[in-house]
Design a protein around this motif. Structure first.
Motif, short mmCIF file in Angstrom:
data_model
loop_
_atom_site.label_atom_id
_atom_site.label_comp_id
_atom_site.label_asym_id
_atom_site.label_seq_id
_atom_site.Cartn_x
_atom_site.Cartn_y
_atom_site.Cartn_z
N LEU A 132 -6.03 -18.32 -46.55
CA LEU A 132 -5.27 -18.34 -46.21
C LEU A 132 -4.06 -19.65 -46.57
CD1 LEU A 132 -3.65 -16.00 -45.67
CD2 LEU A 132 -3.85 -15.99 -43.29
N SER A 133 -4.90 -20.66 -45.41
CA SER A 133 -3.30 -21.90 -45.17
C SER A 133 -3.95 -22.53 -47.03
CB SER A 133 -4.06 -22.70 -44.45
OG SER A 133 -5.45 -22.83 -44.56
N GLU A 134 -4.40 -22.22 -47.21
CA GLU A 134 -4.53 -22.76 -49.07
C GLU A 134 -3.60 -22.67 -49.37
OE1 GLU A 134 -8.39 -24.89 -50.83
OE2 GLU A 134 -8.66 -22.64 -49.54
N ILE A 135 -3.31 -21.08 -49.74
CA ILE A 135 -2.23 -20.23 -50.81
C ILE A 135 -1.04 -20.69 -49.90
CG2 ILE A 135 -1.23 -18.13 -51.05
CD1 ILE A 135 -4.37 -18.90 -52.61
N LEU A 136 -0.95 -20.19 -48.55
CA LEU A 136 0.81 -20.36 -48.06
C LEU A 136 0.81 -22.47 -48.70
CD1 LEU A 136 0.22 -18.76 -44.40
CD2 LEU A 136 1.28 -17.99 -46.94
N LEU A 137 0.04 -23.48 -48.53
CA LEU A 137 0.50 -24.50 -48.68
C LEU A 137 1.91 -24.29 -50.22
CD1 LEU A 137 -1.85 -27.02 -47.05
CD2 LEU A 137 0.05 -26.34 -46.62
#
Ligand SMILES: Cc1ncc(COP(=O)(O)O)c(C=O)c1O
Length: 372
Positions: free
Chosen positions: A33-38
């Motif tokens: 999730l954090s990779e996409i939100l970044l």
């Protein structure tokens, strides 16, 4: 409606979350999730933070349909219907088919592609490949021979799971002209589109080149976001599209708002995701090719040109299911035997999407040398 168990999914249910290594998965390691939100720009981040978790538009978030339409030449957001891929397949077969129709599906195949059609009461024929020096080939002439007066639908899957097959453009257009000459509808499962290993092999999506077709694609394979459970169909036939939309009201009704926004961000950054996956697949394909050279008495393999899987010939005496069961018990490596595809007992599917592939291959190598 009665339907047979989905063998492959039942085998995954048994082993996927207890086995130490997955050597046969068709998806790539999922992004976090954090990779996409970044990757999100400030406006998208705000969209995510203020997202309401209520019902959503049944056809899909308009912005997402717009982004998806850009992936297809000549498509508009109205030609796009967002839903989960399994649901899309289930709905399409129920909308397009009725008992007594004749349907042709590639074999081996992801079971839902033909099992739903069978459950509707259709008469099924399989378009089987030939093994040519360890490489698979689907001959359009063989497809043509299967056609009858009652043939209503041809079900294709390019790039193909499990063989990794992609037809030449010449053969692709031959298949289309076979269908067009008889007005046969095509359901094209394109879940592995843009995972062709060489850009020159990329085929135009079916909905761009054949008016009587449905193209299916989604977030699970090409974009390594299987957890979103989101995909879409593109179809220029408005009557078929309308019937499909009505059917969804009896299933999920609408899509998860969280998945739609994450899919939107991911598609706007698609090149990064695809490049990452293609690099991993290429490296693993090389590893596996070398492994098969060292184990030519156990496996027969010709490097694939597309997708994230291969269907490898097993030369051992034991049926592939018996071998797989022993392997997972003794080593913690999960493989997927041909029996899960209703396709004999002498092949395995191999998946190239996991970054740790060298580890199970080393263990498998030692296991084969010690026991076979
Ligand atoms: C050919 C094919 N079609 C459809 C699907 C279903 O995709 P999803 O997992 O996104 O529902 C899969 C999944 O493995 C597949 O391989």
């Amino acid at each position: 409606m009665k339907i047979r168990p989905f063998h492959l999914e039942r085998y995954f249910a048994q082993h996927e979350f207890s086995a130490r290594y997955l050597l046969s998965s068709s998806d790539c390691d999922g992004f976090s999730l954090s990779e996409i939100l970044l990757m999100a720009n400030p406006k998208e981040r705000e969209q995510w933070n203020s997202l309401q978790l209520g019902y959503t538009e049944s056809s899909g978030l308009p912005e997402l349909r717009e982004e998806i339409a850009k992936l297809y030449k000549g498509a508009s957001p109205d030609d796009v219907f967002v839903l989960s891929p399994g649901e899309a397949n289930f709905i399409a077969m129920n909308v397009l088919l009725q008992a007594g129709d004749h349907v042709i599906c590639m074999a081996p195949a992801y079971q839902s592609l033909y099992e739903v059609a069978r459950s509707v009461g259709t008469d099924l024929s399989f378009w089987n490949p030939v093994l040519n020096q360890a490489a698979w080939y689907y001959d359009p002439k063989e497809l043509e021979k299967l056609i009858t007066d009652r043939t209503k639908l041809i079900i294709l899957n390019f790039p193909h799971n499990p063989t990794g097959y992609i037809p030449t453009k010449d053969d692709y257009y031959k298949i289309i002209s076979i269908a067009r000459a008889r007005g046969i509808f095509i359901f094209a499962d394109e879940m592995y589109h843009l995972l062709e290993h060489h850009p020159q092999d990329i085929l135009p999506p079916m909905c761009e080149v054949y008016e009587r077709s449905i193209s299916l694609w989604g977030m699970a394979k090409t974009f390594a976001l299987a957890g979103l459970r989101l995909g879409w169909v593109v179809c220029k036939d408005t009557a078929v599209m309308e019937q499909m939309k009505r059917y969804k009201d009896y299933l999920t009704i609408c899509n998860p708002s969280t998945s739609e926004v994450l899919a939107l961000i991911a598609l706007r950054n698609k090149h990064k995701l695809i490049e990452h996956n293609l690099k991993k697949i290429a490296a693993n394909l090389q590893l596996f090719t070398k492994f098969c050279e060292q184990h030519s008495q156990h496996f027969q393999f010709a490097p694939t040109r597309a997708g994230s899987t291969a269907f490898v010939k097993w030369l051992g005496k034991e049926p592939s299911l018996a071998f797989s069961d022993k392997l997972v018990t003794n080593t913690g490596i999960m493989t997927l035997p041909a029996e899960m595809f209703d396709f004999g007992s002498s092949h395995f599917r191999i998946g190239f999407g996991r970054k740790n592939m060298h580890e199970p291959l080393e263990i498998l190598s030692r296991y084969l040398r010690a026991n076979y």
